[in-house]
Design an enzyme around this catalytic site. Structure first.
Site, mmCIF file in Angstrom:
data_model
loop_
_atom_site.group_PDB
_atom_site.id
_atom_site.type_symbol
_atom_site.label_atom_id
_atom_site.label_comp_id
_atom_site.label_asym_id
_atom_site.label_seq_id
_atom_site.Cartn_x
_atom_site.Cartn_y
_atom_site.Cartn_z
ATOM 1 N N ASN A 1 0.816 -1.219 0.000
ATOM 2 C CA ASN A 1 0.000 0.000 0.000
ATOM 3 C C ASN A 1 0.848 1.267 0.000
ATOM 4 O O ASN A 1 0.608 2.189 -0.776
ATOM 5 C CB ASN A 1 -0.922 0.002 1.224
ATOM 6 C CG ASN A 1 -1.994 -1.068 1.144
ATOM 7 O OD1 ASN A 1 -2.291 -1.575 0.071
ATOM 8 N ND2 ASN A 1 -2.569 -1.421 2.287
ATOM 9 N N CYS B 1 3.510 6.414 10.329
ATOM 10 C CA CYS B 1 2.364 7.224 9.895
ATOM 11 C C CYS B 1 1.759 7.958 11.090
ATOM 12 O O CYS B 1 1.439 9.150 11.014
ATOM 13 C CB CYS B 1 1.321 6.363 9.195
ATOM 14 S SG CYS B 1 0.652 5.021 10.197
ATOM 15 N N THR C 1 2.826 -3.371 7.728
ATOM 16 C CA THR C 1 2.365 -2.601 8.890
ATOM 17 C C THR C 1 2.008 -3.537 10.041
ATOM 18 O O THR C 1 2.372 -3.299 11.198
ATOM 19 C CB THR C 1 1.137 -1.745 8.509
ATOM 20 O OG1 THR C 1 1.506 -0.844 7.466
ATOM 21 C CG2 THR C 1 0.624 -0.954 9.701
ATOM 22 N N PRO D 1 0.470 -6.234 5.179
ATOM 23 C CA PRO D 1 1.249 -7.166 6.004
ATOM 24 C C PRO D 1 2.473 -6.538 6.652
ATOM 25 O O PRO D 1 2.847 -6.909 7.764
ATOM 26 C CB PRO D 1 1.635 -8.276 5.010
ATOM 27 C CG PRO D 1 1.389 -7.718 3.650
ATOM 28 C CD PRO D 1 0.311 -6.708 3.795
ATOM 29 N N ASN E 1 -3.390 7.623 6.653
ATOM 30 C CA ASN E 1 -2.111 7.152 7.175
ATOM 31 C C ASN E 1 -1.104 6.912 6.054
ATOM 32 O O ASN E 1 0.096 7.137 6.228
ATOM 33 C CB ASN E 1 -2.296 5.877 8.003
ATOM 34 C CG ASN E 1 -3.199 4.856 7.346
ATOM 35 O OD1 ASN E 1 -4.338 5.176 6.989
ATOM 36 N ND2 ASN E 1 -2.711 3.647 7.176
#
Length: 313
Positions: free
Chosen positions: A13, A129, A166, A164, A288
């Site tokens: 992401n 974040c 994070t 995954p 985030n």
């Protein structure tokens, strides 16, 4: 205009959002490679569709790419453990590294707080974040007071926005963010909590910041907070206060017990934030992603501008 080629390691992401930002918004960077380990990842597929060189063989695959020698800057959006390995190789190869994991090998960097102070370091760390969103608020309170005894942040992000990497880094997230609350935020003691909210439809990123400070007035603290919000909004337009700053006097007659400190009195400040993403990759609830990738892009763009000036001189 000439641009500096860069690579992103980590096609999840964060890496994919960053790639789109670089291609759409960067003044001085261009994509040289997107690196992953899952050949079926959406990030690699998207990069290939956009004409970016890709590899699913990790950092070894990156080094095999014919344009690797031209790449000057590498963003690492993998995990804290993987970054230690990646950084050692990249430093040997003379690459500038922007670390988007909680590994924190290099100095902490939050553009609204320390700007380009670390810009020439071989590796800079973008904290987390939650740290990018909340630590500017701790710093805002600190610069308007004599001391911040305690700084505590709670970052609530949509479970859908947490990949995954994070999830594997929850412990590192809390440790790195807590440390940065003290080093960059200026609090004597810091604590960080992250919540992965499974609600459907996904909720926007929300953050709460608590500080206990001494000295300074409510008015000066509130103005400092508003000024800092404006500074962050320059690179994250969706960053905003969710409601008016709240204050509570903690008197000597009813002190609070701070873990590891003891009984304390002062002014408790509560700051509630909301971070709306630019929806470059995931929808707007994933603020985030946006605050992390925007901060990394600002820092990298400034470094690239300096490099291009040197080359032109």
């Amino acid at each position: 205009m000439e641009k500096i080629p860069c690579a992103i390691i980590g096609s999840g992401n964060i890496g994919t959002d960053l790639m789109i930002k670089i291609m759409r918004m960067s003044k001085h960077l261009e994509m040289g490679a997107m690196v992953g380990i899952d050949p079926k990842s959406d990030g690699l597929a998207r990069a290939a569709r956009l004409g970016v060189p890709v590899t699913h063989e990790g950092i070894d695959g990156l080094r095999k790419l014919p344009n690797y020698g031209d790449i000057q800057i590498v963003f690492d959006a993998t995990s804290a453990g993987a970054h230690v390995h990646n950084n050692a190789i990249l430093q040997k190869d003379g690459k500038k590294v922007i670390d988007l994991t909680p590994a924190a090998i290099g100095p902490f960097t939050i553009p609204a707080i320390n700007g380009d102070a670390n810009i020439d370091e071989p590796n800079i760390n973008m904290v987390t974040c939650g740290g990018q969103a909340t630590i500017p608020m701790v710093r805002a309170v600190r610069r308007a007071t004599d001391r911040v005894i305690w700084g505590e942040i709670v970052a609530s992000i949509s479970s859908k926005s947490a990949g995954p990497g994070t999830r594997a880094n929850i412990d590192e997230f809390t440790e790195t963010t807590s440390k940065a609350i003290e080093i960059l935020g200026g609090a004597e003691h810091g604590k960080a909590i992250i919540i992965l909210n499974p609600a459907e439809p996904p909720l926007i990123m929300r953050d709460t910041v608590f500080t206990l400070s001494q000295g300074g007035s409510r008015e000066s603290i509130e103005q400092s907070i508003l000024d800092m919000v404006a500074a962050v909004q320059k690179y994250v337009p969706g960053y905003r206060l969710k409601q008016k700053v709240q204050f509570e006097n903690i008197g000597d007659n009813a002190p609070v017990r701070i873990p590891g400190v003891g009984l304390c009195s002062g002014l408790k400040t509560t700051i509630m934030l909301e971070v709306e993403g630019a929806a470059h990759y995931l929808p707007a609830y994933a603020g985030n992603l946006d605050i992390m990738t925007s901060a990394a892009l600002v820092s990298a763009d400034h470094w690239a501008a300096k490099q291009l000036q040197k080359e032109a001189a």
